[in-house]
Design an enzyme around this catalytic site. Structure first.
Site, PDB file in Angstrom:
ATOM      1  CB  CYS A 150       3.340   4.322  -7.140  1.00 21.14           C
ATOM      2  SG  CYS A 150       3.502   3.940  -5.414  1.00 21.14           S
TER       3      CYS A 150
ATOM      4  CB  CYS B 258      -0.595   6.429  -4.795  1.00 18.79           C
ATOM      5  SG  CYS B 258       0.879   6.952  -5.688  1.00 18.79           S
TER       6      CYS B 258
ATOM      7  CG  HIS C 155      -1.896   1.138   1.211  1.00 18.89           C
ATOM      8  ND1 HIS C 155      -3.136   1.038   0.609  1.00 18.89           N
ATOM      9  CD2 HIS C 155      -1.821   2.407   1.715  1.00 18.89           C
ATOM     10  CE1 HIS C 155      -3.786   2.186   0.752  1.00 18.89           C
ATOM     11  NE2 HIS C 155      -3.003   3.033   1.424  1.00 18.89           N
ATOM     12  CB  CYS C 156       1.612   3.816  -2.470  1.00 20.57           C
ATOM     13  SG  CYS C 156       2.432   5.423  -2.615  1.00 20.57           S
TER      14      CYS C 156
ATOM     15  CG  HIS D  32       5.364   7.853  -4.133  1.00 12.90           C
ATOM     16  ND1 HIS D  32       4.167   7.667  -4.796  1.00 12.90           N
ATOM     17  CD2 HIS D  32       5.634   9.185  -4.196  1.00 12.90           C
ATOM     18  CE1 HIS D  32       3.730   8.838  -5.237  1.00 12.90           C
ATOM     19  NE2 HIS D  32       4.605   9.774  -4.885  1.00 12.90           N
ATOM     20  CB  CYS D  33      10.031   7.998  -7.781  1.00  7.28           C
ATOM     21  SG  CYS D  33      11.385   9.045  -8.359  1.00  7.28           S
TER      22      CYS D  33
END
Length: 334
Positions: free
Chosen positions: A159, A142, A138-139, A152-153
């Site tokens: 992501c 986002c 899970h991000c 995540h960049c």
């Protein structure tokens, strides 16, 4: 309510700031190289054409891969990984943690899920209300679960996961080549401006600064690209490098390591003509990944194969089906 919505909008706008910075630096580098170096400083027409041709090839590949890294949306788990309404009600109404774990285990039996939480339970996302596929995370930025999430960049405001990891790697590679090419071709004229052999004041500033920026980005990108090459060779994500995936038999940092060639094919695909282009060619759909542990469980003789691969003896002739491949297919079809 309106205040929180406004804050979210500001946060989304602010997230594009790193991308805007990169875009402005790239646009300036284009102007400085094409106009100030090639059109103003260079006098040899053959040299101009050669410099501009190679520069534009690298520039197009660099921008293309950067665009794909930014605008390729991360892939979320399919519907079958989401809990049904009945299962959700049963899970939420149950207060005993051990019974909740049993409910999740029942649902997961129908799915190709083999990784576990640290305490051996099924990986479940409370926010997305789904069983996490292997390598899915899970991000929090986002606010979604991302298949084979790497990280995540902020520099692409996206992501990096199954859908765009190949594009991200190519972006790093072409960024590196772009900076290296600029530094290599500018260096001669940097020396001429530095020693006073060339005196054009405006072009001098652009050429001198262009070399410094190219070298600075090259050094930082070299370490990042090298690290991700190492990850690909081991078939690990950034998250898995920091925290080994947990299987039924416990943590295993090499759980997805199938050997260098197969690891490379998982990211870039089997068609080598597509490897250097930002066109989707990764194997699978991001929900299931072949695992060493499953293959070894089917055939204990394969347990020492990792050592063979490290010694470079794991090369198999085309057209032959290996015990490992048969065992993986059998395991996945169960």
């Amino acid at each position: 309510m309106a205040l929180s919505r406004g804050l979210r909008c500001c946060q989304r706008a602010f997230a594009w700031l790193p991308v805007l910075i990169i875009a402005l630096v790239v646009l300036w580098s284009y102007y400085a190289y094409v106009c100030e170096l090639c059109l103003v400083t260079l006098s040899n027409p053959v040299e101009k054409v050669a410099y501009l041709t190679i520069f534009h090839i690298l520039f197009v590949l660099f921008v293309w891969t950067y665009w794909k890294s930014i605008f390729t949306l991360p892939v979320q788990p399919g519907k079958k990984y989401h809990m049904s309404y009945a299962d959700k009600e049963r899970y939420e109404n149950e207060e005993r943690p051990e019974v909740q774990r049993q409910i999740l285990a029942e649902i997961a039996r129908k799915l190709p899920v083999y990784t576990r939480t640290g305490n051996g339970g099924i990986r479940f996302c409370d926010r997305c209300q789904l069983i996490k596929p292997d390598r899915c995370h899970h991000c929090t930025v986002c606010a979604i679960c991302v298949l084979k999430m790497d990280h995540h960049c902020p520099w692409v405001n996206n992501c990096i996961g199954f859908s765009n990891y190949k594009f991200f790697l190519l972006f790093l590679a072409y960024s590196l080549l772009y900076c290296l090419y600029i530094a290599a071709t500018v260096f001669k004229y940097f020396i001429k401006y530095w020693t006073g052999e060339l005196t054009n004041g405006r072009s001098k500033f652009h050429v001198l600064f262009l070399l410094f920026v190219a070298v600075m980005f090259f050094v930082s990108l070299m370490f990042l690209f090298g690290y991700h090459c190492w990850l690909v060779s081991r078939n690990r994500s950034t998250l898995e490098a920091f925290s080994a995936p947990v299987f039924q038999n416990g943590p295993d940092k090499n759980g997805f390591n199938l050997g260098f060639v197969k690891n490379l094919q998982q990211v870039f695909g089997e068609e080598k003509k597509l490897w250097l282009l930002p066109i989707a060619s990764s194997q699978g759909d991001g929900h299931f990944f072949p695992m060493r542990a499953l293959c070894e469980a089917q055939n204990p003789l394969l347990a020492n194969e990792e050592q063979w691969e490290d010694d470079g003896i794991d090369e198999e002739p085309h057209g032959k089906v290996t015990l490992k491949e048969i065992s993986c297919v059998l395991t996945y079809s169960d």
